[in-house]
Design a protein around this motif. Sequence first.
Motif, PDB file in Angstrom:
ATOM      1  N   UNK A  41      -5.879  18.362  11.000  1.00 37.17           N
ATOM      2  CA  UNK A  41      -7.261  18.398  10.390  1.00 37.17           C
ATOM      3  C   UNK A  41      -7.834  19.744  10.535  1.00 37.17           C
ATOM      4  N   UNK A  42      -7.830  20.351  11.316  1.00 36.21           N
ATOM      5  CA  UNK A  42      -8.174  21.667  11.498  1.00 36.21           C
ATOM      6  C   UNK A  42      -7.493  22.635  10.680  1.00 36.21           C
ATOM      7  N   UNK A  43      -6.133  22.418  10.467  1.00 33.18           N
ATOM      8  CA  UNK A  43      -5.471  23.138   9.562  1.00 33.18           C
ATOM      9  C   UNK A  43      -5.883  23.187   8.067  1.00 33.18           C
ATOM     10  N   UNK A  44      -6.630  21.972   7.641  1.00 33.80           N
ATOM     11  CA  UNK A  44      -7.116  21.874   6.141  1.00 33.80           C
ATOM     12  C   UNK A  44      -8.281  22.743   5.939  1.00 33.80           C
ATOM     13  N   UNK A  45      -9.136  23.196   6.788  1.00 35.16           N
ATOM     14  CA  UNK A  45     -10.094  24.204   6.859  1.00 35.16           C
ATOM     15  C   UNK A  45      -9.858  25.390   7.492  1.00 35.16           C
ATOM     16  N   UNK A  46      -9.090  25.761   8.305  1.00 33.49           N
ATOM     17  CA  UNK A  46      -8.832  27.046   8.894  1.00 33.49           C
ATOM     18  C   UNK A  46      -7.114  27.563   8.326  1.00 33.49           C
ATOM     19  N   UNK A  47      -7.147  28.233   7.420  1.00 26.71           N
ATOM     20  CA  UNK A  47      -5.991  28.918   6.862  1.00 26.71           C
ATOM     21  C   UNK A  47      -4.948  29.257   7.926  1.00 26.71           C
ATOM     22  N   UNK A  48      -5.625  30.125   8.900  1.00 25.60           N
ATOM     23  CA  UNK A  48      -4.566  30.804   9.946  1.00 25.60           C
ATOM     24  C   UNK A  48      -4.081  29.877  10.943  1.00 25.60           C
ATOM     25  N   UNK A  49      -4.217  28.670  10.994  1.00 24.11           N
ATOM     26  CA  UNK A  49      -3.713  27.544  12.080  1.00 24.11           C
ATOM     27  C   UNK A  49      -2.239  27.530  11.622  1.00 24.11           C
ATOM     28  N   UNK A  50      -1.280  27.607  12.662  1.00 24.22           N
ATOM     29  CA  UNK A  50       0.211  27.435  12.662  1.00 24.22           C
ATOM     30  C   UNK A  50       0.459  26.474  13.931  1.00 24.22           C
ATOM     31  N   UNK A  51       1.694  26.003  13.795  1.00 19.18           N
ATOM     32  CA  UNK A  51       2.183  25.480  14.611  1.00 19.18           C
ATOM     33  C   UNK A  51       3.748  26.015  15.097  1.00 19.18           C
ATOM     34  N   UNK A  52       3.901  26.461  16.373  1.00 21.36           N
ATOM     35  CA  UNK A  52       5.238  27.092  16.834  1.00 21.36           C
ATOM     36  C   UNK A  52       6.026  25.863  17.225  1.00 21.36           C
ATOM     37  N   UNK A  66      -1.605  26.832  17.267  1.00 23.77           N
ATOM     38  CA  UNK A  66      -2.444  27.835  17.537  1.00 23.77           C
ATOM     39  C   UNK A  66      -3.236  28.501  16.297  1.00 23.77           C
ATOM     40  N   UNK A  67      -4.170  29.381  16.423  1.00 28.29           N
ATOM     41  CA  UNK A  67      -4.738  30.044  15.281  1.00 28.29           C
ATOM     42  C   UNK A  67      -4.619  31.459  15.410  1.00 28.29           C
ATOM     43  N   UNK A  68      -3.866  32.013  14.432  1.00 34.94           N
ATOM     44  CA  UNK A  68      -3.868  33.604  14.427  1.00 34.94           C
ATOM     45  C   UNK A  68      -4.872  34.373  13.850  1.00 34.94           C
ATOM     46  N   UNK A  69      -5.472  35.521  14.767  1.00 31.44           N
ATOM     47  CA  UNK A  69      -6.501  36.275  14.263  1.00 31.44           C
ATOM     48  C   UNK A  69      -6.040  37.661  14.149  1.00 31.44           C
ATOM     49  N   UNK A  70      -6.704  38.377  13.530  1.00 26.26           N
ATOM     50  CA  UNK A  70      -6.485  39.843  13.519  1.00 26.26           C
ATOM     51  C   UNK A  70      -5.579  40.376  14.684  1.00 26.26           C
ATOM     52  N   UNK A  71      -4.624  41.538  14.090  1.00 22.32           N
ATOM     53  CA  UNK A  71      -3.851  42.046  15.270  1.00 22.32           C
ATOM     54  C   UNK A  71      -3.055  41.020  16.230  1.00 22.32           C
ATOM     55  N   UNK A  72      -2.878  39.992  15.646  1.00 21.76           N
ATOM     56  CA  UNK A  72      -1.776  38.889  16.281  1.00 21.76           C
ATOM     57  C   UNK A  72      -2.536  38.492  17.456  1.00 21.76           C
ATOM     58  N   UNK A  79     -10.609  26.539  18.712  1.00 20.47           N
ATOM     59  CA  UNK A  79     -10.947  27.328  19.664  1.00 20.47           C
ATOM     60  C   UNK A  79     -12.541  27.242  19.874  1.00 20.47           C
ATOM     61  N   UNK A  80     -13.333  26.911  20.848  1.00 18.07           N
ATOM     62  CA  UNK A  80     -14.643  26.652  20.799  1.00 18.07           C
ATOM     63  C   UNK A  80     -15.013  25.309  20.526  1.00 18.07           C
ATOM     64  N   UNK A  81     -14.132  24.534  20.179  1.00 19.79           N
ATOM     65  CA  UNK A  81     -14.690  23.025  19.797  1.00 19.79           C
ATOM     66  C   UNK A  81     -13.842  22.114  20.479  1.00 19.79           C
ATOM     67  N   UNK A  82     -12.768  22.666  21.356  1.00 24.05           N
ATOM     68  CA  UNK A  82     -11.882  21.927  22.012  1.00 24.05           C
ATOM     69  C   UNK A  82     -12.124  21.845  23.725  1.00 24.05           C
ATOM     70  N   UNK A  83     -11.854  20.676  24.244  1.00 25.67           N
ATOM     71  CA  UNK A  83     -12.109  20.566  25.721  1.00 25.67           C
ATOM     72  C   UNK A  83     -10.709  20.394  26.449  1.00 25.67           C
ATOM     73  N   UNK A  84      -9.582  20.590  25.584  1.00 21.14           N
ATOM     74  CA  UNK A  84      -8.041  20.535  26.321  1.00 21.14           C
ATOM     75  C   UNK A  84      -7.287  21.100  25.142  1.00 21.14           C
ATOM     76  N   UNK A  85      -6.511  21.984  25.944  1.00 25.20           N
ATOM     77  CA  UNK A  85      -5.423  22.736  24.962  1.00 25.20           C
ATOM     78  C   UNK A  85      -4.219  22.830  25.965  1.00 25.20           C
TER      79      UNK A  85
END
Length: 356
Positions: A41-52, A66-72, A79-85
């Motif tokens: 679901x998050x991958x639909x709205x956040x293009x930087x979401x990946x699965x290792x 995970x979600x990849x940001x600038x500089x790796x 992140x910020x919406x989840x209560x378990x990771x």
Amino acid sequence: MKVTAIRPDDLGAAEIERWRAIQATDPALANPFLAPEFTLGVGRVRPAVRVGVVEDGSDIIAFLPFERGPLGVGHPVGFGLTDLQGVIAPPTLGLNARTLLKGCGLSVWDFDHVLAHQPTFRPYHTVRRVEPIIDLSPGFDVYLEEARRAAPKTHKTIRYKERKLGREVGELRYEFSSADPADLRRLMDWKSDQYTRTGRTDRFARPWIVTLVEHFHRTGFGVLSVLYAGDEPVSAHLGLRNGGVMAGWFPAYDPRFGKYSPGMIGHLRLAAGCAADGITEIFMGRGGKEFKEGLKSREIPIAEGRVARPSLGAGLHWARTTPLNKARDAVLKNPKLYARADRVLKTYARLRGARS
């Protein structure tokens, strides 16, 4: 160990089936935030979401969403919406965290609600906390009796205000699962108002979060519950459901009825509704709210920290985030500081409202 980072929508049926099979090896992984539906679901709205995808020979042994940001710099999905990771892996499987990051193309993985019992990230914990859980497996009546014994004052207050709300506004009615988009829109309006009143950032001012919440509600992964007094909706809650487990997400109430504590009443009604619908656990999210102490059955340990590989991105991330994280942790650990910070935010919100 081979690690391949792919987009969530590139996961095939076999990978999803394997994900669910690994979830079954550890009860904590049944949490909806760790279900494939959340990452997809998050991958639909956040293009930087990946699965290792972690493989040992021909076998998939783990997944790291995970979600990849600038500089790796990487964060957990949503992140910020989840209560378990955490990593989707059997509870005894310990991976080399830096090797895992390298395979995912990350210089840093920053987490704040990771499952503390997972060995992969245990060496990198900087802060440990707990997440409260409502255990409904013995049935609602048994849960309620145990909760009353543990916190009689809390439950006496809830019942008193419940009766008062029924007398003064109207007979109480609880809808466990509403599919009406108007009910969801109302909840988001209430929550936005709450964020503004308390000086917090309005999450629903971000279009991607609105789109995500609407998607989960529409698909049924999000369960929207509404408490009514007569014809008046007084509180609501949007939780995420994965089989017999619910994760609390967005509770809100109409401030006109604030004196009745409709949020607390709603949480107790939510527990009853969950038990009746086959849900045996409700994850309530990391502390900070006294009412959770009066409703919880038990707790699980969670942790905050970061894994880093030597790189420019890791150095910049440390300089930017570490002092802020230490200050926030000091506030969370001290009830007096927490209350003072809450008052400052509310005063700021009032002044901001007056200026506008």
